[in-house]
Design a protein around this motif. Structure first.
Motif, PDB file in Angstrom:
ATOM      1  N   ALA A   1    -118.470 129.524 -61.605  1.00  0.00           N
ATOM      2  CA  ALA A   1    -117.700 128.285 -61.595  1.00  0.00           C
ATOM      3  C   ALA A   1    -118.392 127.191 -60.800  1.00  0.00           C
ATOM      4  O   ALA A   1    -118.486 126.035 -61.234  1.00  0.00           O
ATOM      5  CB  ALA A   1    -116.309 128.544 -61.023  1.00  0.00           C
ATOM      6  N   LEU A   2    -118.906 127.541 -59.610  1.00  0.00           N
ATOM      7  CA  LEU A   2    -119.573 126.542 -58.776  1.00  0.00           C
ATOM      8  C   LEU A   2    -120.835 126.019 -59.445  1.00  0.00           C
ATOM      9  O   LEU A   2    -121.121 124.817 -59.412  1.00  0.00           O
ATOM     10  CB  LEU A   2    -119.911 127.151 -57.405  1.00  0.00           C
ATOM     11  N   THR A   3    -121.592 126.898 -60.077  1.00  0.00           N
ATOM     12  CA  THR A   3    -122.832 126.464 -60.709  1.00  0.00           C
ATOM     13  C   THR A   3    -122.567 125.599 -61.921  1.00  0.00           C
ATOM     14  O   THR A   3    -123.276 124.620 -62.169  1.00  0.00           O
ATOM     15  CB  THR A   3    -123.680 127.680 -61.106  1.00  0.00           C
TER      16      THR A   3
ATOM     17  N   PHE B   1    -129.782 128.767 -57.538  1.00  0.00           N
ATOM     18  CA  PHE B   1    -129.701 130.032 -56.812  1.00  0.00           C
ATOM     19  C   PHE B   1    -128.763 129.927 -55.608  1.00  0.00           C
ATOM     20  O   PHE B   1    -128.119 130.909 -55.250  1.00  0.00           O
ATOM     21  CB  PHE B   1    -131.095 130.482 -56.385  1.00  0.00           C
ATOM     22  N   LEU B   2    -128.663 128.748 -54.984  1.00  0.00           N
ATOM     23  CA  LEU B   2    -127.712 128.580 -53.884  1.00  0.00           C
ATOM     24  C   LEU B   2    -126.284 128.776 -54.384  1.00  0.00           C
ATOM     25  O   LEU B   2    -125.458 129.410 -53.709  1.00  0.00           O
ATOM     26  CB  LEU B   2    -127.865 127.188 -53.261  1.00  0.00           C
ATOM     27  N   CYS B   3    -125.984 128.232 -55.542  1.00  0.00           N
ATOM     28  CA  CYS B   3    -124.636 128.367 -56.090  1.00  0.00           C
ATOM     29  C   CYS B   3    -124.302 129.810 -56.451  1.00  0.00           C
ATOM     30  O   CYS B   3    -123.131 130.157 -56.605  1.00  0.00           O
ATOM     31  CB  CYS B   3    -124.487 127.482 -57.326  1.00  0.00           C
TER      32      CYS B   3
ATOM     33  N   PRO C   1    -127.823 117.595 -60.934  1.00  0.00           N
ATOM     34  CA  PRO C   1    -128.298 118.671 -60.064  1.00  0.00           C
ATOM     35  C   PRO C   1    -129.526 118.291 -59.254  1.00  0.00           C
ATOM     36  O   PRO C   1    -129.712 118.776 -58.132  1.00  0.00           O
ATOM     37  CB  PRO C   1    -128.595 119.810 -61.044  1.00  0.00           C
ATOM     38  N   GLN C   2    -130.382 117.410 -59.799  1.00  0.00           N
ATOM     39  CA  GLN C   2    -131.564 116.992 -59.057  1.00  0.00           C
ATOM     40  C   GLN C   2    -131.175 116.210 -57.805  1.00  0.00           C
ATOM     41  O   GLN C   2    -131.694 116.456 -56.707  1.00  0.00           O
ATOM     42  CB  GLN C   2    -132.470 116.142 -59.946  1.00  0.00           C
ATOM     43  N   VAL C   3    -130.253 115.267 -57.966  1.00  0.00           N
ATOM     44  CA  VAL C   3    -129.822 114.439 -56.836  1.00  0.00           C
ATOM     45  C   VAL C   3    -129.043 115.282 -55.830  1.00  0.00           C
ATOM     46  O   VAL C   3    -129.258 115.185 -54.618  1.00  0.00           O
ATOM     47  CB  VAL C   3    -128.977 113.250 -57.331  1.00  0.00           C
ATOM     48  N   LEU C   4    -128.146 116.126 -56.328  1.00  0.00           N
ATOM     49  CA  LEU C   4    -127.378 116.978 -55.428  1.00  0.00           C
ATOM     50  C   LEU C   4    -128.297 117.916 -54.664  1.00  0.00           C
ATOM     51  O   LEU C   4    -128.141 118.102 -53.446  1.00  0.00           O
ATOM     52  CB  LEU C   4    -126.338 117.774 -56.219  1.00  0.00           C
ATOM     53  N   GLY C   5    -129.269 118.508 -55.355  1.00  0.00           N
ATOM     54  CA  GLY C   5    -130.204 119.401 -54.679  1.00  0.00           C
ATOM     55  C   GLY C   5    -130.981 118.700 -53.587  1.00  0.00           C
ATOM     56  O   GLY C   5    -131.178 119.239 -52.484  1.00  0.00           O
ATOM     57  N   THR C   6    -131.426 117.485 -53.858  1.00  0.00           N
ATOM     58  CA  THR C   6    -132.181 116.726 -52.851  1.00  0.00           C
ATOM     59  C   THR C   6    -131.316 116.413 -51.640  1.00  0.00           C
ATOM     60  O   THR C   6    -131.751 116.552 -50.491  1.00  0.00           O
ATOM     61  CB  THR C   6    -132.730 115.425 -53.467  1.00  0.00           C
ATOM     62  N   LEU C   7    -130.087 115.988 -51.880  1.00  0.00           N
ATOM     63  CA  LEU C   7    -129.200 115.657 -50.760  1.00  0.00           C
ATOM     64  C   LEU C   7    -128.885 116.890 -49.918  1.00  0.00           C
ATOM     65  O   LEU C   7    -128.870 116.826 -48.684  1.00  0.00           O
ATOM     66  CB  LEU C   7    -127.907 115.027 -51.280  1.00  0.00           C
TER      67      LEU C   7
ATOM     68  N   VAL D   1    -124.384 122.294 -61.088  1.00  0.00           N
ATOM     69  CA  VAL D   1    -125.646 122.233 -61.828  1.00  0.00           C
ATOM     70  C   VAL D   1    -125.417 121.834 -63.280  1.00  0.00           C
ATOM     71  O   VAL D   1    -126.126 121.002 -63.833  1.00  0.00           O
ATOM     72  CB  VAL D   1    -126.382 123.593 -61.756  1.00  0.00           C
ATOM     73  N   GLY D   2    -124.394 122.431 -63.909  1.00  0.00           N
ATOM     74  CA  GLY D   2    -124.137 122.124 -65.306  1.00  0.00           C
ATOM     75  C   GLY D   2    -123.431 120.810 -65.522  1.00  0.00           C
ATOM     76  O   GLY D   2    -123.486 120.248 -66.609  1.00  0.00           O
ATOM     77  N   GLY D   3    -122.725 120.318 -64.479  1.00  0.00           N
ATOM     78  CA  GLY D   3    -122.032 119.049 -64.599  1.00  0.00           C
ATOM     79  C   GLY D   3    -120.777 119.111 -65.437  1.00  0.00           C
ATOM     80  O   GLY D   3    -120.251 118.082 -65.864  1.00  0.00           O
ATOM     81  N   LEU D   4    -120.244 120.322 -65.689  1.00  0.00           N
ATOM     82  CA  LEU D   4    -119.019 120.442 -66.468  1.00  0.00           C
ATOM     83  C   LEU D   4    -117.817 120.055 -65.618  1.00  0.00           C
ATOM     84  O   LEU D   4    -117.828 120.203 -64.400  1.00  0.00           O
ATOM     85  CB  LEU D   4    -118.831 121.873 -66.975  1.00  0.00           C
TER      86      LEU D   4
END
Length: 405
Positions: free
Chosen positions: A124-126, A110-112, A12-18, A130-133
Motif C-alpha cells: 500500500a505504501l509503495t 525498497f524503503l517502502c 517518486p524521484q522528488v520524494l526520494g530526493t527529499l 512510488v506508484g502515485g495511485l
C-alpha cells in the motif's frame, strides 16, 4: 492527460530526493503532495517549466521549510530558524536543477518495502509513494475499504520515519524483493486496465512500472522472478495498441488486429521468458509470462494453444493459488474441456474476495455464451456492466449483452 504524464514519473524521484536529504518520510510526502497541487494549479496557466523536476524539488523544499519554521516556534526556535534560513538562501530557482546523486526511485521503492512493515502495508505504501495511485485506487486493487488503506498507509509512513535512506544490503534486499515485485505488478495492471475512469489505459503507469522493473532487473539480473515480471510486462504492453478502437472502446484479445502488436517488445519479452525458464526455478511471474507468450505466438486467435495454456494455469494454481488465477484458469479450462467445466471451476469464486468483482460475471457470461445459453449470458454481461467502474469495460459489456438481445 499530458500534465499527469509529466508529473507521475517525477513523484517518486522528488520524494526520494527529499527523503534522502531531509529524512522524515511523512513530512516529505506531504510536501510533495503540496508541490503537485501547486503544479496542477500553476502549470496550466504559466506553462510547464523547463525543468519540472527541479521546480517540484524547490516547491517541496520550501513547503518543508515552512512546516519546520512553524514547528520551531514552539521548540528549538533559534537553532532551527537559523538552519532553515540557510536552507532558504540555498534554495535554487524553479528551473535550476539541484545537485543529485541520481534517480532515488529505486531506493525509495525498497524503503517502502521495509521489513518492519507487514506485506499489505509494504504494498500500500509503495503504491502511494512510488506508484502515485490514490487511496481509492489502492483500495480497489486490494478489494478492501478505502478507510482501511488510508489507515494502513498512515501507520506505514510513521513506521519508516527515520529509517536510513539507502539501498539495503544484499541479504536484506532479497527479503524485500517479493513486495517490490508485487507493487510493480499492481501498478502496471492499473495502467493497463484502469479500474475506473473514461480511459481503458493509463500509459503513464505502465511506463513507470516498466522503467522500475528494468532497474530492478539491472540490479538483480540473475533473479528468475524479476526477469519473469519484466517479460510479462513487455509482452502485455506489446498488445496495448490493439486493445482499443478509435473511439476508446475495448477490443478483447480474441478480436484484436495482431498486426498492430509491438513486435520489438514481444520479441524482447518472449526471449526473456525462454532464457529465464531454462535456468531459473519457476515462479508465478515466469508462469504468467509464459502464458502471455503462448497467447502472443499465435498468429490468429483460433491458433491459440489452449491445452498448453490450461496446463500452465494448472501449474500456476499450484505454485501461487488465488482467486484471480482460478478466474483466468476457468477460461482456459472452458476452452479445452468445454464451457461447463469452466463454469464448474468458476463456481468456487461465488464466495470470497472476488464475489462482488465484475470479472466473475463477465467470465461467466463468456462461458454461458459458449454453451449457447444466450439469455443467461446476456444477464451475466449486464450484471458485470453494472459492477465495473471502468467506462470502456462497461460499454464493452453492454455491447456484448445487446448482441444477445
Amino acid at each position: 492527460m499530458v500534465l499527469e504524464d509529466v508529473l507521475r514519473p517525477l513523484v517518486p524521484q522528488v520524494l526520494g530526493t527529499l527523503v534522502r536529504r531531509h529524512g522524515q518520510f511523512d513530512a516529505c510526502e506531504d510536501a510533495v503532495q503540496e508541490a503537485l497541487l501547486a503544479a496542477t494549479v500553476q502549470w496550466p496557466v504559466e506553462g510547464v517549466p523547463d525543468n519540472p523536476r527541479a521546480w517540484l524539488l524547490t516547491v517541496g523544499t520550501r513547503r518543508l521549510t515552512d512546516q519546520w519554521r512553524s514547528e520551531s516556534a514552539r521548540r528549538r526556535r533559534e537553532t532551527t530558524s537559523a538552519l532553515l534560513d540557510g536552507l532558504d538562501e540555498a534554495a535554487p530557482g524553479p528551473d535550476t536543477e539541484q545537485p543529485c546523486a541520481g534517480d532515488d526511485t529505486l531506493t525509495l521503492l525498497f524503503l517502502c518495502c521495509h521489513p518492519a512493515l507487514s506485506p499489505p502495508s509494504q504494498v500500500a505504501l509503495t503504491l502511494r509513494a512510488v506508484g502515485g495511485l490514490t487511496t481509492a485506487e489502492i483500495a480497489r486493487a486490494f478489494l478492501v475499504p478505502e478507510a482501511t488503506i488510508a489507515q494502513r498507509i498512515s501507520r506505514a509512513k510513521r513506521t519508516v520515519a527515520g529509517s536510513a535512506f539507502a539501498m539495503p544490503a544484499e541479504a536484506d534486499r532479497a527479503s524485500r524483493l517479493g513486495p517490490v515485485l508485487h507493487v510493480l505488478y499492481l501498478v502496471f495492471n492499473e495502467g493497463y486496465t484502469a479500474t475506473s475512469g473514461p480511459d481503458l489505459h493509463r500509459p503513464d503507469l505502465t511506463r513507470e512500472a516498466l522503467r522500475l522493473v528494468r532497474q530492478v532487473h539491472g540490479l538483480l539480473p540473475d533473479d528468475g522472478e524479476v526477469a519473469g515480471l519484466l517479460a510479462l510486462m513487455l509482452i502485455t504492453e506489446a498488445r496495448r495498441p490493439a486493445r482499443t478502437r478509435p473511439d476508446g472502446g475495448l477490443v478483447p484479445l480474441a478480436e484484436q488486429d495482431r498486426s498492430l502488436w509491438d513486435r520489438a517488445l514481444l520479441a524482447e519479452g518472449i526471449t526473456l521468458v525462454e532464457k529465464t525458464m531454462a535456468r531459473a526455478p519457476v515462479g508465478p511471474y515466469q508462469l504468467q509470462a509464459a502464458i502471455a507468450a503462448v497467447h502472443s505466438e499465435a498468429e490468429r486467435a483460433e491458433d491459440t494453444d489452449w491445452p498448453q495454456i490450461a496446463q500452465l494455469y494448472r501449474v500456476l494454481s499450484t505454485v501461487a493459488p488465488g482467486p484471480m488465477v482460478t478466474l483466468n484458469r476457468a477460461v482456459a479450462v472452458g476452452m479445452v474441456e468445454g464451457p461447463q467445466a469452466g463454469l464448474d471451476l468458476l463456481a468456487s469464486l461465488d464466495d470470497g474476495p472476488l464475489a462482488g468483482h465484475h470479472r466473475v460475471p463477465a467470465v461467466r457470461a463468456h462461458l454461458l455464451e459458449m454453451a449457447g445459453d444466450r439469455a443467461g449470458a446476456r444477464a451475466a454481461y449486464r450484471e458485470a456492466a453494472g459492477r465495473t467502474t471502468s467506462e470502456p469495460e462497461r460499454r464493452y459489456l453492454e455491447e456484448r449483452a445487446a448482441r444477445l438481445g
